[in-house]
Design a protein around this motif. Structure first.
Motif, short mmCIF file in Angstrom:
data_model
loop_
_atom_site.label_atom_id
_atom_site.label_comp_id
_atom_site.label_asym_id
_atom_site.label_seq_id
_atom_site.Cartn_x
_atom_site.Cartn_y
_atom_site.Cartn_z
N ARG A 104 0.83 -1.21 0.00
CA ARG A 104 0.00 0.00 0.00
C ARG A 104 0.86 1.25 0.00
N PHE A 105 1.88 1.28 0.88
CA PHE A 105 2.73 2.46 0.93
C PHE A 105 3.54 2.60 -0.36
N ALA A 106 4.05 1.49 -0.86
CA ALA A 106 4.85 1.54 -2.09
C ALA A 106 4.03 2.07 -3.26
N THR A 107 2.84 1.51 -3.44
CA THR A 107 2.02 1.87 -4.59
C THR A 107 1.46 3.28 -4.49
N ASN A 108 0.96 3.63 -3.32
CA ASN A 108 0.22 4.89 -3.18
C ASN A 108 1.06 6.09 -2.78
N ASP A 136 13.89 -8.49 9.70
CA ASP A 136 15.10 -8.43 10.51
C ASP A 136 16.23 -7.97 9.60
N PHE A 137 16.82 -6.83 9.89
CA PHE A 137 17.86 -6.29 9.01
C PHE A 137 19.03 -7.26 8.86
N ALA A 138 19.35 -7.97 9.92
CA ALA A 138 20.51 -8.88 9.89
C ALA A 138 20.22 -10.17 9.15
N VAL A 139 18.95 -10.50 8.99
CA VAL A 139 18.59 -11.79 8.39
C VAL A 139 18.09 -11.64 6.96
N ASN A 140 17.36 -10.57 6.67
CA ASN A 140 16.63 -10.48 5.41
C ASN A 140 17.28 -9.61 4.35
N ASP A 141 18.53 -9.24 4.53
CA ASP A 141 19.24 -8.45 3.53
C ASP A 141 18.47 -7.17 3.18
N ILE A 142 18.11 -6.43 4.23
CA ILE A 142 17.36 -5.19 4.10
C ILE A 142 18.19 -4.04 4.67
N ASP A 143 18.23 -2.90 3.96
CA ASP A 143 18.96 -1.74 4.44
C ASP A 143 18.05 -0.76 5.18
N LEU A 144 16.83 -0.60 4.67
CA LEU A 144 15.88 0.36 5.22
C LEU A 144 14.50 -0.26 5.23
N ALA A 145 13.64 0.23 6.10
CA ALA A 145 12.24 -0.19 6.10
C ALA A 145 11.36 1.02 6.34
N ILE A 146 10.20 1.01 5.74
CA ILE A 146 9.19 2.03 6.01
C ILE A 146 8.01 1.30 6.61
N ARG A 147 7.72 1.62 7.86
CA ARG A 147 6.73 0.86 8.60
C ARG A 147 5.76 1.78 9.34
N PHE A 148 4.53 1.31 9.45
CA PHE A 148 3.54 1.99 10.29
C PHE A 148 3.58 1.36 11.67
N GLY A 149 3.77 2.17 12.68
CA GLY A 149 3.82 1.66 14.05
C GLY A 149 4.32 2.72 15.00
N THR A 150 4.83 2.28 16.13
CA THR A 150 5.33 3.22 17.14
C THR A 150 6.77 3.64 16.87
N GLY A 151 7.45 2.93 15.99
CA GLY A 151 8.84 3.27 15.69
C GLY A 151 9.83 2.68 16.67
N LEU A 248 -5.87 9.75 4.03
CA LEU A 248 -5.78 10.73 2.96
C LEU A 248 -4.45 10.68 2.22
N ASP A 249 -3.36 10.44 2.92
CA ASP A 249 -2.06 10.40 2.26
C ASP A 249 -1.94 9.21 1.32
N MET A 250 -2.63 8.12 1.64
CA MET A 250 -2.54 6.92 0.82
C MET A 250 -3.48 6.96 -0.38
N ILE A 251 -4.38 7.93 -0.44
CA ILE A 251 -5.29 8.03 -1.59
C ILE A 251 -5.12 9.36 -2.31
#
Length: 313
Positions: A104-108, A136-151, A248-251
């Motif tokens: 959803r975040f990627a597309t919109n 998991d950054f150490a397991v999934n070969d990910i540098d950054l993430a964009i997530r909805f939550g408390t941070g 609103l930001d997603m639409i």
């Protein structure tokens, strides 16, 4: 060694079976049939000369040997996965960032803005891991993430990007049909869609909450339809079936292109501690590529805020 160790695939199957204590659930996870999982476990037991599971007609449980091997297998698989992730990161172009985010975040939000990023940083290459799971950054070969939550994530930094504002929207077809929408109470004559979701005591804004903010005190939610995914809410509204509460930001593109229209100016926010965050490992906080993406996305959120509040962008 007198006996060969089980292969990685066999260990994965055993670890899933031991964790679930259910061959059917383990089979669904590893993409096999329950019979194939049971057969693989028997092969491992014969190979090692150990009984790993006690089986009854209704359940399975680990033997002491099985419990010991389960921990060893889980640790070994985790170590191997972390090593593979580090090796892949080392083999990658240093100017290549892998970003994990929801569809959803990627597309919109993100993809429509990527041309500006590429114009500003032509040497940086981006690839995406599209998932709702927290990686998991150490397991999934990910540098950054964009997530909805408390941070709040272990051994990671997070930058709050923007809050989530929820408001009622409908299809232009509904307006063109002559439906009366002069005041909030008029919404009671329509089917009302919303996201039905809560986590850790936080409830995603629903129609009862919006009606309270709009001063409608005798609201009956019998005409409400809840979905687990906001995309289903938006699609139901676009199809002309009713009115939905949407982020609103997603639409923004749907509003700009006229596929959706905002019904009233009354909006409500998600709980203040929840927002979209840019998340990255503490150990990578000085990485120039990550800093470049961080500065760009922060500038984009400011551009969005300036637009929303009528300032020049």
């Amino acid at each position: 060694m007198s006996r060969t160790l089980p292969g990685t695939r066999a260990l994965r199957i055993f670890e899933a079976a031991g964790r679930h204590l259910n061959f059917t659930r383990a089979a669904a996870e590893v993409g096999l049939t329950p019979a194939a999982v049971s057969h693989q476990i028997k092969e491992i037991e014969e190979q090692l000369g150990l009984v790993l599971f006690m089986r009854t007609s209704r359940s399975i449980r680990l033997t002491p040997s099985g419990a010991l091997l389960l921990k060893a297998a889980a640790d070994a698989l985790d170590t191997l996965q972390r090593g593979i992730s580090r090796a892949r990161r080392m083999a990658r172009n240093p100017a290549h960032l892998r970003i994990s985010t929801s569809a959803r975040f990627a597309t919109n939000w993100l993809l429509p803005r990527l041309p500006r990023f590429r114009a500003e940083h032509p040497a940086l290459e981006l690839t995406f891991d599209i998932t709702d799971e927290v990686r998991d950054f150490a397991v999934n070969d990910i540098d950054l993430a964009i997530r909805f939550g408390t941070g709040n994530y272990d051994q990671a930094r997070s930058d709050r990007l923007f809050d989530t504002i929820i408001a009622p929207v409908c299809s232009p077809k509904l307006i063109e049909s002559g439906s009366k929408l002069d005041e909030p109470r008029d919404l009671l004559n329509h089917t009302l869609f919303h996201v039905n979701w809560k986590t850790d005591g936080m409830v995603w804004p629903n129609w009862r909450m919006w009606m309270a903010a709009a001063g409608v005190t005798d609201f009956d939610d019998s005409r409400c339809v809840g979905f687990t995914d906001s995309g289903h809410v938006v699609q139901a509204v676009i199809d002309g079936g009713g009115i939905g509460l949407a982020d609103l930001d997603m639409i923004a593109s749907d509003l700009a292109d006229g596929r959706l229209v905002k019904v009233f100016d009354i909006a409500i926010s998600v709980a203040p501690e929840y927002a979209y965050h840019l998340v990255y490992p503490e150990s990578s906080s000085e990485d120039p590529c990550i800093l470049a993406f961080r500065e760009w996305i922060k500038a984009e959120t400011k551009r969005q805020s300036d637009r929303d509040f009528g300032e020049d962008s």
